[in-house]
Design a protein around this motif. Sequence first.
Motif, PDB file in Angstrom:
ATOM      1  N   GLU A   1       0.729  17.377 -10.757  1.00  0.00           N
ATOM      2  CA  GLU A   1       0.289  15.902 -10.607  1.00  0.00           C
ATOM      3  C   GLU A   1       1.446  15.119 -10.561  1.00  0.00           C
ATOM      4  OE1 GLU A   1      -2.228  15.270  -9.659  1.00  0.00           O
ATOM      5  OE2 GLU A   1      -4.092  16.572 -10.285  1.00  0.00           O
ATOM      6  N   LEU A   2       2.342  15.162 -11.412  1.00  0.00           N
ATOM      7  CA  LEU A   2       3.585  14.274 -11.523  1.00  0.00           C
ATOM      8  C   LEU A   2       4.442  14.319 -10.100  1.00  0.00           C
ATOM      9  CD1 LEU A   2       4.509  12.280 -13.125  1.00  0.00           C
ATOM     10  CD2 LEU A   2       6.079  13.709 -14.360  1.00  0.00           C
ATOM     11  N   GLU A   3       4.510  15.781  -9.899  1.00  0.00           N
ATOM     12  CA  GLU A   3       5.202  16.032  -8.249  1.00  0.00           C
ATOM     13  C   GLU A   3       4.524  15.243  -7.135  1.00  0.00           C
ATOM     14  OE1 GLU A   3       7.484  20.087  -9.227  1.00  0.00           O
ATOM     15  OE2 GLU A   3       5.371  20.342  -8.600  1.00  0.00           O
ATOM     16  N   THR A   4       3.380  15.468  -7.237  1.00  0.00           N
ATOM     17  CA  THR A   4       2.116  14.804  -6.217  1.00  0.00           C
ATOM     18  C   THR A   4       2.589  13.476  -6.323  1.00  0.00           C
ATOM     19  OG1 THR A   4       0.484  16.652  -6.230  1.00  0.00           O
ATOM     20  CG2 THR A   4       0.086  14.570  -5.308  1.00  0.00           C
ATOM     21  N   ALA A   5       2.486  12.808  -7.529  1.00  0.00           N
ATOM     22  CA  ALA A   5       2.688  11.228  -7.389  1.00  0.00           C
ATOM     23  C   ALA A   5       3.755  10.644  -7.064  1.00  0.00           C
ATOM     24  CB  ALA A   5       2.375  10.781  -9.006  1.00  0.00           C
TER      25      ALA A   5
ATOM     26  N   MET B   1       5.542   5.432 -18.080  1.00  0.00           N
ATOM     27  CA  MET B   1       4.737   6.686 -18.443  1.00  0.00           C
ATOM     28  C   MET B   1       4.980   7.850 -17.548  1.00  0.00           C
ATOM     29  SD  MET B   1       3.058   5.387 -21.040  1.00  0.00           S
ATOM     30  CE  MET B   1       4.557   4.422 -21.346  1.00  0.00           C
ATOM     31  N   ALA B   2       5.436   7.550 -16.362  1.00  0.00           N
ATOM     32  CA  ALA B   2       5.898   9.026 -15.682  1.00  0.00           C
ATOM     33  C   ALA B   2       6.976   9.380 -16.380  1.00  0.00           C
ATOM     34  CB  ALA B   2       6.032   8.626 -13.975  1.00  0.00           C
TER      35      ALA B   2
ATOM     36  N   ASP C   1       0.837  -1.263   0.145  1.00  0.00           N
ATOM     37  CA  ASP C   1      -0.040   0.009   0.022  1.00  0.00           C
ATOM     38  C   ASP C   1       0.666   1.202  -0.058  1.00  0.00           C
ATOM     39  OD1 ASP C   1      -2.097  -1.700   0.132  1.00  0.00           O
ATOM     40  OD2 ASP C   1      -2.937  -0.961   1.926  1.00  0.00           O
ATOM     41  N   ALA C   2       2.048   1.201   0.599  1.00  0.00           N
ATOM     42  CA  ALA C   2       2.863   2.386   0.626  1.00  0.00           C
ATOM     43  C   ALA C   2       3.639   2.329  -0.626  1.00  0.00           C
ATOM     44  CB  ALA C   2       3.737   2.280   1.895  1.00  0.00           C
ATOM     45  N   ALA C   3       3.632   1.288  -1.565  1.00  0.00           N
ATOM     46  CA  ALA C   3       4.511   1.348  -2.560  1.00  0.00           C
ATOM     47  C   ALA C   3       6.022   1.129  -2.320  1.00  0.00           C
ATOM     48  CB  ALA C   3       4.337   2.740  -3.618  1.00  0.00           C
TER      49      ALA C   3
ATOM     50  N   GLN D   1       9.158   5.277  -5.224  1.00  0.00           N
ATOM     51  CA  GLN D   1       9.529   4.115  -6.144  1.00  0.00           C
ATOM     52  C   GLN D   1       8.736   3.633  -7.211  1.00  0.00           C
ATOM     53  OE1 GLN D   1      10.477   0.718  -3.412  1.00  0.00           O
ATOM     54  NE2 GLN D   1      11.556   1.842  -1.987  1.00  0.00           N
ATOM     55  N   LEU D   2       7.478   3.826  -7.124  1.00  0.00           N
ATOM     56  CA  LEU D   2       6.486   3.705  -8.072  1.00  0.00           C
ATOM     57  C   LEU D   2       6.805   4.534  -9.616  1.00  0.00           C
ATOM     58  CD1 LEU D   2       4.151   2.203  -9.328  1.00  0.00           C
ATOM     59  CD2 LEU D   2       2.650   3.855  -8.369  1.00  0.00           C
ATOM     60  N   VAL D   3       6.935   5.677  -9.061  1.00  0.00           N
ATOM     61  CA  VAL D   3       6.850   6.763 -10.053  1.00  0.00           C
ATOM     62  C   VAL D   3       8.104   6.965 -10.882  1.00  0.00           C
ATOM     63  CG1 VAL D   3       6.335   9.160 -10.539  1.00  0.00           C
ATOM     64  CG2 VAL D   3       4.843   7.935  -8.889  1.00  0.00           C
ATOM     65  N   ARG D   4       9.319   6.913 -10.086  1.00  0.00           N
ATOM     66  CA  ARG D   4      10.388   6.896 -10.598  1.00  0.00           C
ATOM     67  C   ARG D   4      10.693   5.677 -11.444  1.00  0.00           C
ATOM     68  NH1 ARG D   4      13.307   8.708  -4.849  1.00  0.00           N
ATOM     69  NH2 ARG D   4      12.303  10.949  -4.762  1.00  0.00           N
TER      70      ARG D   4
END
Length: 409
Positions: free
Chosen positions: A361-365, A378-379, A123-125, A371-374
């Motif tokens: 939105e990308l900064e918030t993500a 697609m990010a 849940d915490a990615a 770990q997920l976003v980097r």
Amino acid sequence: MLEETEEIGRRVRRARLRLGMPQADLAAALGKSQGWVSKMERGQIEIDRVGLLSTIAAELHVHPNDLIGRPYTSSPADNQWQVAAASILRELRRYDLTPVFEGTPRLSSGLWRDMTRLHRLRDAAAYVAILRVLPDLLREARALAEVSSGHEREEAYATYAVACKFAHTAAHALGHAELITMAAERAAWSARLSGDPVMPALADWMRIWDMWATADWNDSLSLSDKALGSIQDDYDHGDPLAIRMWGSLQLRAAVSAARAGRPSESEDRIVRARAAAERMTNHQGPPVYDRHSVTFSPGNVQIHAISVALECGDQTRALAVNRRTSPELVAALPNSRQGHHRMDLARAWLWHGNRDKALAELETAERIAPQLVRNHPMARSTLRSIVHAERSATREKLRRMSDRFHLDG
């Protein structure tokens, strides 16, 4: 970062030439023009949808990771998760051998407590932390299955299957293709031995995800329906765990249909998932432990509705659905799902022409689920598009100003 787009284009070109495929043939297979393929191979066009990336890779008979260079190159410290991934693969390869385990394994109740911890990490990615826990847990679950019988043995296999599911999720997030494949295979094997009537559907749910990498949209829909049929009776009788899995499978099918170019079916699947979420919300009785860890909820249905709109190339509808979505529903989601949602909104705003909102939105993500976003293609594509557009806009402003100043004169 812009060089990454050029390198992706070069990889596409090399894969195409390796097959002796003309640009025109690849363009026809993708439903694009030859000019589009030419620009993409020169790094002038972003591959900004997972479905498109998978389709290109399938036409070139390579894995999508081969085109985008994933797992991504990073610092030695950031790559330490691959040590844990190798240990997990070692355990999964020896699944049918006597486990090497010192001492007495815990009862299944103890193993399920570890699953609760993994659920929180997911849940915490926190995918790297998940991988570090799994080698010992897989080994202990196999040891328990080896020395027990009856229901306890079935529960050992059930925990093994769910541990495989966590390995599968983390491997997808970090880009480890071999671990993805083997985790799904071992989950299917252990699910059949678990005695849990829903567990085989969980293994199919994992396989559907894997079919997306090879753009097998129709097969993924067929597998979704097969898995749905296997738990239909339990769903009809109101079993809470079957309802969760049934709804999650409908969301998988919605994404598959969107990528297959079947928007009406995709919308129908979302409607069915929403009905399942309402049934789950109206459940009477004590809270149900989500032993399969599918995290199905009304909020999850809403963010999937936004995601499938984007997969259909309709950012206007995606943003409209987002406006109608209760912020409280999104806030109740785990960080892993919120991170995906914010990445989707970043793409929607970018396609809508609002780079400032896209970047926000990308900064918030990234703040929610780094770990997920980097590690998400697609990010990275969205960020590259923003950077490229900003540089292009700056160059144009400078050109106009230099014209006004007659700097060339």
